[in-house]
Design an enzyme around this catalytic site. Structure first.
Site, PDB file in Angstrom:
ATOM      1  N   GLU A 167       0.823  -1.208   0.000  1.00  0.00           N
ATOM      2  CA  GLU A 167       0.000   0.000   0.000  1.00  0.00           C
ATOM      3  C   GLU A 167       0.859   1.261   0.000  1.00  0.00           C
ATOM      4  O   GLU A 167       0.528   2.251  -0.662  1.00  0.00           O
ATOM      5  CB  GLU A 167      -0.937   0.004   1.208  1.00  0.00           C
ATOM      6  CG  GLU A 167      -1.946  -1.132   1.241  1.00  0.00           C
ATOM      7  CD  GLU A 167      -3.009  -1.031   0.157  1.00  0.00           C
ATOM      8  OE1 GLU A 167      -3.072   0.006  -0.530  1.00  0.00           O
ATOM      9  OE2 GLU A 167      -3.783  -1.986   0.001  1.00  0.00           O
ATOM     10  N   ARG A 171       0.385   3.782  -3.249  1.00  0.00           N
ATOM     11  CA  ARG A 171      -0.281   5.044  -2.904  1.00  0.00           C
ATOM     12  C   ARG A 171       0.723   6.175  -2.709  1.00  0.00           C
ATOM     13  O   ARG A 171       0.643   7.215  -3.377  1.00  0.00           O
ATOM     14  CB  ARG A 171      -1.121   4.861  -1.640  1.00  0.00           C
ATOM     15  CG  ARG A 171      -2.275   3.884  -1.781  1.00  0.00           C
ATOM     16  CD  ARG A 171      -2.930   3.614  -0.439  1.00  0.00           C
ATOM     17  NE  ARG A 171      -3.915   2.551  -0.461  1.00  0.00           N
ATOM     18  CZ  ARG A 171      -5.239   2.745  -0.443  1.00  0.00           C
ATOM     19  NH1 ARG A 171      -5.731   3.958  -0.409  1.00  0.00           N
ATOM     20  NH2 ARG A 171      -6.066   1.712  -0.443  1.00  0.00           N
ATOM     21  N   GLU A 427     -12.079  -0.580 -11.008  1.00  0.00           N
ATOM     22  CA  GLU A 427     -11.556  -1.446 -12.066  1.00  0.00           C
ATOM     23  C   GLU A 427     -12.417  -1.479 -13.324  1.00  0.00           C
ATOM     24  O   GLU A 427     -11.890  -1.527 -14.445  1.00  0.00           O
ATOM     25  CB  GLU A 427     -11.372  -2.865 -11.513  1.00  0.00           C
ATOM     26  CG  GLU A 427     -10.253  -3.006 -10.506  1.00  0.00           C
ATOM     27  CD  GLU A 427     -10.615  -2.496  -9.127  1.00  0.00           C
ATOM     28  OE1 GLU A 427      -9.696  -2.201  -8.336  1.00  0.00           O
ATOM     29  OE2 GLU A 427     -11.840  -2.390  -8.829  1.00  0.00           O
ATOM     30  N   THR A 513      -0.977   0.864 -10.356  1.00  0.00           N
ATOM     31  CA  THR A 513      -2.228   0.188 -10.012  1.00  0.00           C
ATOM     32  C   THR A 513      -3.121   1.029  -9.106  1.00  0.00           C
ATOM     33  O   THR A 513      -4.249   0.635  -8.832  1.00  0.00           O
ATOM     34  CB  THR A 513      -1.940  -1.187  -9.384  1.00  0.00           C
ATOM     35  OG1 THR A 513      -3.118  -1.998  -9.445  1.00  0.00           O
ATOM     36  CG2 THR A 513      -1.459  -1.038  -7.948  1.00  0.00           C
TER      37      THR A 513
END
Length: 609
Positions: A167, A171, A427, A513
């Site tokens: 993460e 991020r 998504e 992503t």
């Protein structure tokens, strides 16, 4: 090809019936008829088996529904903006941001129901870093400046304790590098370098895989034995770009080693695809379940994007590794829907497929479609379009018009909820945006608009946006989180769906992503030529390239600036953020002793010929 039904099975060392043996048998009349009969029978079986395989394959990927030709796709499509719809998404982003500022400023995320902030990421303002790129792209300049000023002043990674490496990478590190790439602000590069350095001790397992839990203040790691495929395979884009912009090879080497280790593993556990879990020390796959959803998804995403990012089509191992996996997905996981162009990419358990999909797996529609860049007319384009349609149906067929977290697709195309809540995930709209950019087919914009309106109707509150607990309930209730990825990804992809194709073009940027766009470096990493500063923010009030002209090419901006100054054309480098400078023009750290060509030298080790 692996899994192909042919005359000789994979691993056969030598055919029994060689030309020499046949010739010898002709001198023995008592055996010649038997030999010829066996040869004829083998030929018939070979042909019939091959045709049967092709028939099964064609039905499986839905060729009958799609027709003989793949959808026409191109990375170089030019599509116009839809200003009205883009403006509506921009307004939604402003509402989400203003709600966060009002009720949760400085916290990680907003609880829009309780109207307060929550900290799930160490209190480092994850919503801020996840939102900055979206704010910049949308031209929300005041909001961007407010968030940027706070983040640079208040976030210190030495205070982060026991965080998820995965993460933190997608991020924070991805967000910092993206903002640097979009603005050229050196403060973000410095913060990214500091964070990347603090993350490096995670790469200390016996196999070279990173441990996922790390204390950024001390560098200590939690040495648990199991790691997921996504955790170890979703670091390479960020660390490779960090090595590029800093000129420091140390960031690239451990991340690329992970791919070399993965490439050597025995994947027979699920018909060649491996699984979603690995042993951190041995490097081996450890579980009987394979999925394109949670714990595995972004590994496959990054294999494809690394090839696009480095510009090394068919030269290095990224493409080979992705195509090998994709071939096995087409063989064992991709399934058709009767009479429709929908495609399901199911999970495997000990090699047996089901028809269940995580919403997370809906990214794969765009992934397969982008692989069309490698081979026009390939099955990838058809599969990508079919998966995207299936994921759209997972919205359309629910009572609220919002998709569940996990769903099942019947052979006839009926979608039913398995896990009924929705977390505002991106998504499906990611794949819809990519399919629209590649095809120009307006139906994809209509699909995205339907989904956006469903979010506005059921997820929007006066105090922000919240997930829906049951997408089929008559009375909608909400969870307590405005997810930061809703602002980083969902709204960004929706906005880009309705913007023109020159806004964050797919030919110039690769999204990590978490939907943080990273500028694609020039040509090869060791190219002597610079890269045009094509960030489309130049059309807005302030250009990251140093001029407010609404030009779409570096040459136009250069000439315009020279005309304003009344002088000769300036050096093109004056318009380039430092990260775009060529290898010989960037100041490298002293004592490195290696140029950035070594990064690709490491990647070269992925080759298998």
């Amino acid at each position: 090809r692996r899994g192909y039904v042919g005359c000789m099975g994979q691993g056969d060392k030598e055919a029994i019936l060689t030309p020499a043996s046949i010739k010898d048998s002709m001198w023995r009349p008592t055996r010649s008829f038997k030999v010829l009969a066996a040869l004829l029978l083998a030929t018939i079986l070979c042909i019939s088996g091959t045709l049967a395989y092709k028939s099964r394959r064609d039905r499986r990927v839905g060729l009958g529904s799609f027709g003989a030709d793949a959808p026409e796709m191109s990375f170089h499509n030019t599509v116009p903006a839809d200003p009205k719809r883009a403006s509506a998404v921009r307004a939604a982003m402003k509402h989400a941001w203003d709600s966060y500022v009002t009720y949760a400023w400085g916290y990680d995320e907003l609880d829009p129901v309780a109207r307060r902030g929550t900290n799930g990421f160490g209190g480092m303002g994850v919503t801020v870093i996840d939102s900055l790129g979206t704010l910049k792209i949308m031209g929300l300049d005041e909001e961007f400046e407010k968030g940027s000023e706070w983040f640079k002043k208040n976030v210190h990674f030495k205070k982060m304790r026991h965080v998820s490496l995965f993460e933190t990478n997608i991020r924070f590190l991805g967000g910092l590098l993206s903002v640097y790439g979009l603005t050229g602000d050196e403060a973000y590069k410095a913060m990214a370098e500091d964070l990347g350095t603090r993350m490096l001790p995670a790469f200390s397992s016996a196999s070279g895989y990173p441990y996922n839990n790390i204390d950024l203040s001390s560098g200590s790691v939690s040495r648990r034995g199991s790691v997921s495929l996504a955790e170890v395979g979703t670091l390479q884009l960020e660390f490779l770009y960090l090595a590029y912009v800093t000129g420091d090879y140390k960031f690239a080497e451990p991340a690329m080693k992970v791919l070399r280790v993965l490439d050597k593993q025995d994947t027979t556990i699920n018909r060649g695809l491996g699984s979603q879990s690995l042993n951190a020390e041995s490097g081996r796959y450890t579980e009987a379940r394979w999925t394109l959803g949670a714990m595995a998804d972004s590994y496959y995403e990054y294999l494809l994007k690394l090839d696009l990012f480095t510009g090394q089509h068919s030269t290095y191992g990224f493409r080979r590794m992705w195509e090998s996996a994709a071939e096995l997905m087409r063989e064992h996981s991709v399934q058709e829907v009767d009479g429709k162009s929908m495609v399901v990419v199911g999970e495997l358990h000990r090699g047996t497929p089901n028809r269940k999909m995580d919403h997370l797996a809906c990214f794969s529609g765009g992934m397969f479609a982008m692989a069309h860049e490698w081979e026009e007319g390939s099955e990838n384009a058809r599969i990508g379009a079919g998966i995207t349609e299936t994921c759209y149906e997972s919205y359309r067929q629910m009572r609220t018009g919002i998709s569940p977290e996990v769903f099942q697709v019947s052979q006839s195309g009926d979608v039913s909820a398995v896990v009924s809540h929705n977390l505002l995930r991106p998504e499906t709209v990611e794949s819809i945006m990519i399919l629209y950019r590649l095809t120009g087919d307006e139906k994809f914009r209509d699909w995205g608009w339907e989904i956006f309106q469903a979010f506005e109707k059921h997820s929007r509150l006066a105090t922000g946006y919240a997930g829906v607990r049951n997408v089929n309930a008559n009375d909608v209730t909400h969870d307590h989180t405005q997810e930061s990825f809703f602002m980083a990804e969902t709204l960004k992809y929706l906005y880009l769906l309705f913007e023109s194709s020159d806004v964050v073009p797919l030919t110039k940027f690769v999204f990590n992503t978490e939907a943080h766009p990273l500028p694609i470096p020039p040509g090869h990493f060791w190219s002597e030529s610079g890269m045009e500063c094509t960030f489309p923010g130049a059309r807005r009030k302030e250009s990251v390239c140093g001029t407010s002209e609404a030009s779409n090419t570096h040459q136009d901006r250069e000439a315009s600036n020279a005309q304003e100054k009344g002088g000769a054309t300036t050096n093109p480098r004056d318009y380039l953020p430092q990260g775009y400078l060529s290898r010989n023009e960037r100041p490298l750290r002293s004592q490195i002793g290696r140029d950035l060509g070594n990064i690709l030298g490491e990647i070269r080790n992925l080759r298998k010929y």
